[in-house]
Design a protein around this motif. Sequence first.
Motif, PDB file in Angstrom:
ATOM      1  N   THR A 144       0.843  -1.187   0.000  1.00 53.28           N
ATOM      2  CA  THR A 144       0.000   0.000   0.000  1.00 53.28           C
ATOM      3  C   THR A 144       0.881   1.241   0.000  1.00 53.28           C
ATOM      4  O   THR A 144       2.087   1.181   0.277  1.00 53.28           O
ATOM      5  N   MET A 145       0.270   2.403  -0.270  1.00 57.94           N
ATOM      6  CA  MET A 145       1.042   3.640  -0.269  1.00 57.94           C
ATOM      7  C   MET A 145       1.600   3.924   1.130  1.00 57.94           C
ATOM      8  O   MET A 145       2.727   4.400   1.282  1.00 57.94           O
TER       9      MET A 145
ATOM     10  N   ILE B   9      10.364   3.690   2.942  1.00 60.54           N
ATOM     11  CA  ILE B   9      11.360   4.602   2.371  1.00 60.54           C
ATOM     12  C   ILE B   9      11.497   5.882   3.178  1.00 60.54           C
ATOM     13  O   ILE B   9      12.259   6.776   2.800  1.00 60.54           O
ATOM     14  N   ARG B  10      10.727   6.005   4.282  1.00 59.29           N
ATOM     15  CA  ARG B  10      10.834   7.133   5.216  1.00 59.29           C
ATOM     16  C   ARG B  10      10.506   8.465   4.562  1.00 59.29           C
ATOM     17  O   ARG B  10      11.181   9.479   4.786  1.00 59.29           O
ATOM     18  N   TYR B  11       9.495   8.453   3.734  1.00 63.70           N
ATOM     19  CA  TYR B  11       8.902   9.673   3.212  1.00 63.70           C
ATOM     20  C   TYR B  11       7.472   9.742   3.740  1.00 63.70           C
ATOM     21  O   TYR B  11       6.874   8.709   4.069  1.00 63.70           O
ATOM     22  N   SER B  12       6.910  10.946   3.792  1.00 64.49           N
ATOM     23  CA  SER B  12       5.524  11.049   4.236  1.00 64.49           C
ATOM     24  C   SER B  12       4.601  10.493   3.164  1.00 64.49           C
ATOM     25  O   SER B  12       4.960  10.445   1.972  1.00 64.49           O
ATOM     26  N   ARG B  13       3.405  10.077   3.589  1.00 60.46           N
ATOM     27  CA  ARG B  13       2.445   9.525   2.633  1.00 60.46           C
ATOM     28  C   ARG B  13       2.044  10.574   1.600  1.00 60.46           C
ATOM     29  O   ARG B  13       1.843  10.254   0.430  1.00 60.46           O
ATOM     30  N   SER B  14       1.943  11.842   2.034  1.00 59.09           N
ATOM     31  CA  SER B  14       1.554  12.896   1.086  1.00 59.09           C
ATOM     32  C   SER B  14       2.648  13.104   0.039  1.00 59.09           C
ATOM     33  O   SER B  14       2.349  13.315  -1.147  1.00 59.09           O
ATOM     34  N   GLN B  15       3.927  13.032   0.450  1.00 60.51           N
ATOM     35  CA  GLN B  15       5.014  13.166  -0.523  1.00 60.51           C
ATOM     36  C   GLN B  15       4.990  12.028  -1.536  1.00 60.51           C
ATOM     37  O   GLN B  15       5.128  12.252  -2.743  1.00 60.51           O
ATOM     38  N   VAL B  16       4.801  10.808  -1.038  1.00 65.58           N
ATOM     39  CA  VAL B  16       4.733   9.661  -1.945  1.00 65.58           C
ATOM     40  C   VAL B  16       3.596   9.850  -2.931  1.00 65.58           C
ATOM     41  O   VAL B  16       3.736   9.598  -4.141  1.00 65.58           O
TER      42      VAL B  16
ATOM     43  N   LEU C 164      12.492   3.961  -3.558  1.00 68.45           N
ATOM     44  CA  LEU C 164      11.238   3.296  -3.920  1.00 68.45           C
ATOM     45  C   LEU C 164      11.508   1.993  -4.670  1.00 68.45           C
ATOM     46  O   LEU C 164      10.857   0.974  -4.403  1.00 68.45           O
ATOM     47  N   ILE C 165      12.453   2.015  -5.603  1.00 66.86           N
ATOM     48  CA  ILE C 165      12.786   0.786  -6.343  1.00 66.86           C
ATOM     49  C   ILE C 165      13.353  -0.261  -5.389  1.00 66.86           C
ATOM     50  O   ILE C 165      13.024  -1.451  -5.465  1.00 66.86           O
ATOM     51  N   ARG C 166      14.194   0.171  -4.459  1.00 68.67           N
ATOM     52  CA  ARG C 166      14.791  -0.763  -3.500  1.00 68.67           C
ATOM     53  C   ARG C 166      13.703  -1.404  -2.621  1.00 68.67           C
ATOM     54  O   ARG C 166      13.809  -2.580  -2.264  1.00 68.67           O
ATOM     55  N   ALA C 167      12.663  -0.652  -2.291  1.00 66.49           N
ATOM     56  CA  ALA C 167      11.603  -1.163  -1.415  1.00 66.49           C
ATOM     57  C   ALA C 167      10.598  -2.043  -2.148  1.00 66.49           C
ATOM     58  O   ALA C 167       9.977  -2.915  -1.548  1.00 66.49           O
ATOM     59  N   THR C 168      10.428  -1.823  -3.452  1.00 63.52           N
ATOM     60  CA  THR C 168       9.343  -2.516  -4.165  1.00 63.52           C
ATOM     61  C   THR C 168       9.826  -3.652  -5.059  1.00 63.52           C
ATOM     62  O   THR C 168       9.015  -4.517  -5.425  1.00 63.52           O
ATOM     63  N   VAL C 169      11.092  -3.686  -5.424  1.00 64.24           N
ATOM     64  CA  VAL C 169      11.615  -4.731  -6.308  1.00 64.24           C
ATOM     65  C   VAL C 169      12.592  -5.582  -5.495  1.00 64.24           C
ATOM     66  O   VAL C 169      13.642  -5.094  -5.071  1.00 64.24           O
ATOM     67  N   ILE C 170      12.249  -6.849  -5.291  1.00 65.23           N
ATOM     68  CA  ILE C 170      13.024  -7.712  -4.402  1.00 65.23           C
ATOM     69  C   ILE C 170      14.188  -8.373  -5.132  1.00 65.23           C
ATOM     70  O   ILE C 170      15.313  -8.406  -4.634  1.00 65.23           O
ATOM     71  N   GLU C 171      13.945  -8.907  -6.329  1.00 59.11           N
ATOM     72  CA  GLU C 171      14.950  -9.696  -7.051  1.00 59.11           C
ATOM     73  C   GLU C 171      16.104  -8.782  -7.486  1.00 59.11           C
ATOM     74  O   GLU C 171      15.890  -7.758  -8.149  1.00 59.11           O
TER      75      GLU C 171
END
Length: 624
Positions: free
Chosen positions: A25-26, A33-40, A57-64
Amino acid sequence: MRAETPEAEALALFLRAQVDASGLTMTAVAEKIRYSRSQVGLYLSGRVPEQSFVAELIRATVIEPVLRERRQAEAARLVHAASNPRSARAAAREGGHGLGAELEQARARQMETYERLTRALEQQAEIQEAARNSAQLVMVLLTMISALEERVGSLSAERDRLLGQPDYLQAPGDVRQQLGRALDQERRAREELARAREKQRHAEDLANRVQQRVLELTDELERLRALARGGPAGEPPSESGVRRGTDPGERSTADPVGDDIDQALARAAAVNDDRTLQRIAGELQGPPGWEPSSGSGPVIEPSGVVRDGQDNPATVEFFATLWGESRSACGTGDYRKAVRLLAELVQRCDRVLGGDHPDTLEARHQHACNVGESGDRAGAVLLFAALVVDRVRVLGGDHPDTLTTRHQHAYNVGESGDRAGAVLLFAALVVDRVRVLGGDHPDTLTTRHQHAYNVGESGDRAGAVLLFAALVVDRARVLGSDHPYVLINRHQHAYNVGQEGDRVGAARLYAEIAQDEARLGGPVHPHALLARSQQAYNLGRAGSWADAAQIYARLAADCARVLGPDHPDTLVNRYQHAFNLGKSGSAAEAARLLQGVLHDQTRVLGPNHPNTVATGRWHDHFAG
């Protein structure tokens, strides 16, 4: 907001695709990634972010790792293009008119493919939700049909008993009418069951078709990425509203169990009438870009309650005092005092605020709860039944307070001894809580627990085993496998497995529970001791007397060390150790141990205590 340039829009769509593919989720992304939800939200909507945001964001969402490296490179190029849109377009123009046109066409096709893939993933989620609802509805309806069959049998027997009485035709509560109603409800329940099973089959077929479409669109997207390294513009998926049911109106009180079954069947029909699968099937048959128009139904505003012109400060203070004293009494276990205080509070609220005021209804709810806890379950049943009618009328059938009161009504019906009636009421409530709150809501899971428990206590141990097994899986998925509620459900599942007759299976389940309880709370935690005791008990009932004796010996030693040598649990485990030892063939040793237990039980419990008497009887048996 909308992106200001096509390049910024392409970047935003690319980033949204990574989040969608991750299943996060957002809010979860923002925390990672330690950004606020509004910034994301701003960056995913089209504002050009800094490179550090994109990398996190890429590091948090892409595992492989390999895929992550590719996505990072692609994201870096998109960030550069979005930050320098004019130079990116100039570079494209320098490549020649033909190549630029080809790139634009590839980007346009990529945008369309992104949109179609996003919609396919949304359809996949909707199908999964519809399939889950249908599966839960099938389970509830099967239990309801079983309980209705029992109800029909009971009413038929009552009808036959009354046939010979002269005043039968004028008998209040007309058993014949209730019997006819129950037979009609059973027929309707079977019809809804057939529809729910058909929806399951339909959902499986659609799931296969949508999965195939997802795979095809994913392959197409990878192909287009090879042609154009940018991302097409698109719109973020919209959030669909939650449809509420209509107010079912007031219920008859002549046959409250039948009334609840009628409501449950009406709402089961509403679940079956949901046209999500038909809509998705239509979308799959329509042209690629076709979307049905969406709209929301009318919003029904609850009727307001007008307060008096001014609150009397003395009255408000008195109300607060009654509330505080009643809660204090309830907290200390003095339910009778709480009942007296809350009865007075109900009268005052009714006179000052009116019978339909939320505070009056809540006072009635708390009063009924304490009446039940004080031991008067039958009185609580009557109070809750009346309160359900009023809360449906004032708040609506789907209001959380109405559903909570129905839960308490069903609970007290079961605790009063009518387990079959409680099964019907809880089954109806499960249907409504799944529809209104969702299958994973804590209140839904709690109601499923009570439903399964009453199914078992009504005698249907096999049905309880199935219900608790499903509940363990769902609660572990929602709460985590080590959550206390999951462990409680595992205890109940194992208990019903044993009560159904599978003592070996129950012993195995309890052994696993004991290991987890010891890991979480220590080997002498009360729950770990209970699981070990139940493991030993089921081993003994299965005929493994020697194995049971060994476990009871260790239990007795642990209880004596933790609870003390005279604690009832210590004495019980000493007795069980000796008893199982005797059943395994060591009669002389069992008699010697029971002699010691008998001496201590006589001293602690007295010579006439049932446990003392039982120990003496088995001592004489093994002594020969």
